[in-house]
Design an enzyme around this catalytic site. Structure first.
Site, PDB file in Angstrom:
ATOM      1  N   ARG A  19       0.837  -1.211   0.000  1.00  0.00           N
ATOM      2  CA  ARG A  19       0.000   0.000   0.000  1.00  0.00           C
ATOM      3  C   ARG A  19       0.871   1.261   0.000  1.00  0.00           C
ATOM      4  O   ARG A  19       0.456   2.306  -0.463  1.00  0.00           O
ATOM      5  CB  ARG A  19      -0.974  -0.011   1.186  1.00  0.00           C
ATOM      6  N   TYR A  76     -17.375  13.208 -15.807  1.00  0.00           N
ATOM      7  CA  TYR A  76     -17.669  11.791 -15.600  1.00  0.00           C
ATOM      8  C   TYR A  76     -18.769  11.660 -14.531  1.00  0.00           C
ATOM      9  O   TYR A  76     -18.743  12.336 -13.505  1.00  0.00           O
ATOM     10  CB  TYR A  76     -16.391  11.078 -15.164  1.00  0.00           C
ATOM     11  N   ASP A 126      -8.976  16.258 -16.042  1.00  0.00           N
ATOM     12  CA  ASP A 126      -9.237  14.849 -16.339  1.00  0.00           C
ATOM     13  C   ASP A 126      -9.034  14.682 -17.840  1.00  0.00           C
ATOM     14  O   ASP A 126      -9.821  15.175 -18.653  1.00  0.00           O
ATOM     15  CB  ASP A 126     -10.656  14.454 -15.912  1.00  0.00           C
ATOM     16  N   LYS A 157      -9.365   2.982 -19.191  1.00  0.00           N
ATOM     17  CA  LYS A 157      -9.826   3.314 -20.538  1.00  0.00           C
ATOM     18  C   LYS A 157      -8.678   3.150 -21.543  1.00  0.00           C
ATOM     19  O   LYS A 157      -8.155   2.067 -21.660  1.00  0.00           O
ATOM     20  CB  LYS A 157     -10.416   4.724 -20.530  1.00  0.00           C
TER      21      LYS A 157
HETATM   22  C1  LIG Z   1     -14.103   6.134 -16.534  1.00  0.00           C
HETATM   23  C2  LIG Z   1     -13.791   7.533 -16.233  1.00  0.00           C
HETATM   24  C3  LIG Z   1     -13.462   7.942 -14.927  1.00  0.00           C
HETATM   25  C4  LIG Z   1     -13.498   6.981 -13.754  1.00  0.00           C
HETATM   26  O1  LIG Z   1     -12.567   5.964 -13.899  1.00  0.00           O
HETATM   27  P1  LIG Z   1     -12.744   4.493 -13.232  1.00  0.00           P
HETATM   28  O2  LIG Z   1     -11.456   3.840 -13.579  1.00  0.00           O
HETATM   29  O3  LIG Z   1     -13.950   3.871 -13.850  1.00  0.00           O
HETATM   30  O4  LIG Z   1     -12.927   4.722 -11.765  1.00  0.00           O
HETATM   31  C5  LIG Z   1     -13.143   9.259 -14.715  1.00  0.00           C
HETATM   32  N1  LIG Z   1     -13.147  10.156 -15.734  1.00  0.00           N
HETATM   33  C6  LIG Z   1     -13.453   9.804 -16.995  1.00  0.00           C
HETATM   34  C7  LIG Z   1     -13.445  10.838 -18.055  1.00  0.00           C
HETATM   35  C8  LIG Z   1     -13.795   8.492 -17.284  1.00  0.00           C
HETATM   36  O5  LIG Z   1     -14.134   8.157 -18.536  1.00  0.00           O
END
Ligand SMILES: *Cc1c(COP(=O)(O)O)cnc(C)c1O
Length: 404
Positions: A64, A117, A189, A214
């Protein structure tokens, strides 16, 4: 643990993606990175039991706190994003909430994209205001609306570009200027863009967030997230949030993502090429009333997209007359494209987002202007299509037969 084996700054993106952060195992000579699943490490008797005095390069103690496989992923991500340092988390949401909890406390104010998101939108509708943090939501793609909201005393501006699911784009350089003038930090983001398209830190952002689930992992088999920025911010953030709140990624997931990441620049080229072909096809389909893709001249912010993005990525949104009905048809008839949430995988994925439902659950848009902007992009609902790495002709044929 060795530092970067060489200076990567002069090398190409694909070379960085393959080699940065990795090195052959010093004991066995293994060429591919070791997967170290051990939760604990044998240490000497002077090792402290608190992370309080821990240095970033201290020997590993407990997974961790840090782990050799996770560390290699962090180093590769930092090189690709041109960041001083990276902290990897169990998911994108774990990274996003760690950033909010680290930078904001009761009484602080933050300005957040009104369309982000869904889980970020929902957490900042409820959880964070419940902790006494004041959140203002604005359409950050409108520079005047952003400037009006970011008044002195705001601590954090949080944007998403292109934003999920509208593919609306925020000018990162202008947002950084607005944030910094008010004494705020800027977080971006950049999940939809990836470091192949945009490097927000170079444009003035203080923090970059990615869902590694992603494009970066790219294969739909591992959740992960990352925060990138300056060591002065992220070294204390690692202790206060990653280590103490515990959103630690499994080393196995880190290893899968490390492997996926090696082909990111190649994959993004292919995603973009495919998406452009599919988007152009959708524009000619009579059942489709509107196509949104940053790489098309018809995108409302195509000029900004061209200026800010080196790659238009693989995300398309489109509308049809009767959205719900089309959604049922596509879920039933598509043979290659999976009707499923998530995005950025080698497999093409499609999902319908119904405006009325989303506005009630996630995006509580407050003003008529915000609603109008949503409608301008999304109408009554949009299909979010993540164009994968299959042959574009096959994807087009699949959409053609299912939309008929
Ligand atoms: C999927 C996504 C998230 C969250 O990510 P997880 O890995 O599902 O927790 C945050 N921002 C964007 C733009 C996303 O597409």
């Amino acid at each position: 643990m060795k530092d970067h084996p060489q200076d990567f700054s002069k090398l190409g993106e694909q070379t960085k993606a393959v080699h940065a952060g990795e090195f052959p195992d010093p004991v066995t000579g293994a060429s591919s990175p070791n997967l170290v699943m051990s939760t604990t490490f044998v240490v000497d008797a002077d090792t402290t039991f608190s992370v309080e005095g821990m240095g970033e390069d201290d020997p590993f103690v407990y997974t961790r706190w840090g782990n050799p496989t996770i560390r290699q992923l962090e180093e590769k991500l930092a090189v690709l994003e041109d960041a001083e340092t990276a902290v990897v988390f169990a998911s994108g949401m774990s990274a996003a909430t760690a950033l909010l909890l680290h930078t904001l406390k009761a009484g602080d104010r933050a300005v957040i994209s009104d369309v982000a998101y869904a889980a970020v939108a929902e957490a900042t509708n409820e959880l964070f205001p419940g902790l006494g943090i004041v959140i203002t939501k604005v359409d950050t793609s409108d520079p005047d609306a952003l400037a009006a909201a970011v008044t002195p005393g705001v601590k954090l501006v949080y944007i998403e570009t292109p934003c999920n699911p509208l593919l609306r784009i925020t000018d990162i350089g202008a947002a950084a200027e607005t944030a910094h003038k008010a004494g705020a930090r800027l977080a971006v983001d950049s999940t939809f863009a990836t470091p192949v398209a945009t490097k927000p830190l170079r444009l003035g952002a203080d923090f970059v967030i990615h869902s590694l689930t992603k494009y970066i992992g790219g294969h739909g088999d591992a959740l992960g997230g990352v925060l990138l920025g300056k060591a002065a911010d992220l070294v204390p953030l690692r202790k206060r949030t990653s280590i103490r709140l515990g959103g630690t990624i499994s080393p196995f997931n880190a290893w899968l993502i490390l492997r996926g990441l090696a082909t990111l620049p190649l994959r993004m080229k292919a995603h973009e090429e495919n998406a452009l072909k599919v988007a152009r096809y959708l524009e000619t389909n009579p059942k489709v009333t509107r196509v949104i893709y940053p790489g098309l001249p018809s995108h409302l912010q195509h000029d900004l997209a061209k200026r800010q993005m080196k790659n238009f990525s693989g995300m398309i949104s489109f509308q049809t007359g009767r959205g719900k009905e089309t959604a049922r048809r596509l879920a039933e008839k598509l043979r290659i494209i999976h009707y499923a949430v998530s995005l950025g995988h080698h497999r093409s994925l499609i999902f319908y987002l119904h405006t009325e439902e989303l506005l009630a659950t996630s995006f509580k848009l407050a003003t008529q202007k915000q609603l109008d902007s949503w409608k301008a992009f999304a109408g009554d609902g949009i299909f979010r299509l993540s164009v994968g790495l299959e042959d574009a002709d096959d994807l087009i044929a699949d959409l053609e037969q299912a939309l008929k």
